[in-house]
Enzyme design. Sequence first.
Site: not given
Length: 200
Positions: A8, A125, A134
């Site tokens: 997927g 930032h 991840h």
Amino acid sequence: MLLYGASGHAKVIITCLRAQRGFVTAIFDDDPAKTALWQVPVIGTYDPTHLPTEELIVAIGDNAIRRRIAGQLRHAFGQTIHPSALVDASVQVGEGSVVLQGAILQADARVGRHVIINTGAHVDHDCRLDDFVHVAPGATLCGNVQVGEGTLVGAGSVVAPNLRIGRECVVAAGSVVTTSLPDYATVRGNPARIVKIRQP
């Protein structure tokens, strides 16, 4: 572009590449039952002689598996950033990394190698993301957050500014992290609490 992994996650990367007017030539996968994914041929186990000058992305969401596979490959690694992502010109994104639909990366963020910035994730930032991180869909890293190698920041979670998240941590979906985390910690809740520290 070549992919490794007919999953997927590969579908999302194919979508991302097509939005950039790119395409996927073939997909390597260890499952012999898989022969095609969205009309892209799945050509079997990894073959370093197949289109050896073509770049490759490891299309596997699991950080540990992505790291193991990447270490076995000989192709050069590509990257892809969806046109809908807002990525400041000062941001650095490493090889093999993907920035998916609707993600935002702000000024002077640094993204390592083989990182996934998933759908709608926000990296503010001066964040520093080590390799094989991840950041899952809808997660937010506030300014100046450091994330160690192999860590998963789960879907919809929030990490407050100026924190350090250790290597190979798991931040459960929907958590709100308000303190720095040691290596190998699993946390969940609002505020997030450590529920386990895995032995390396």
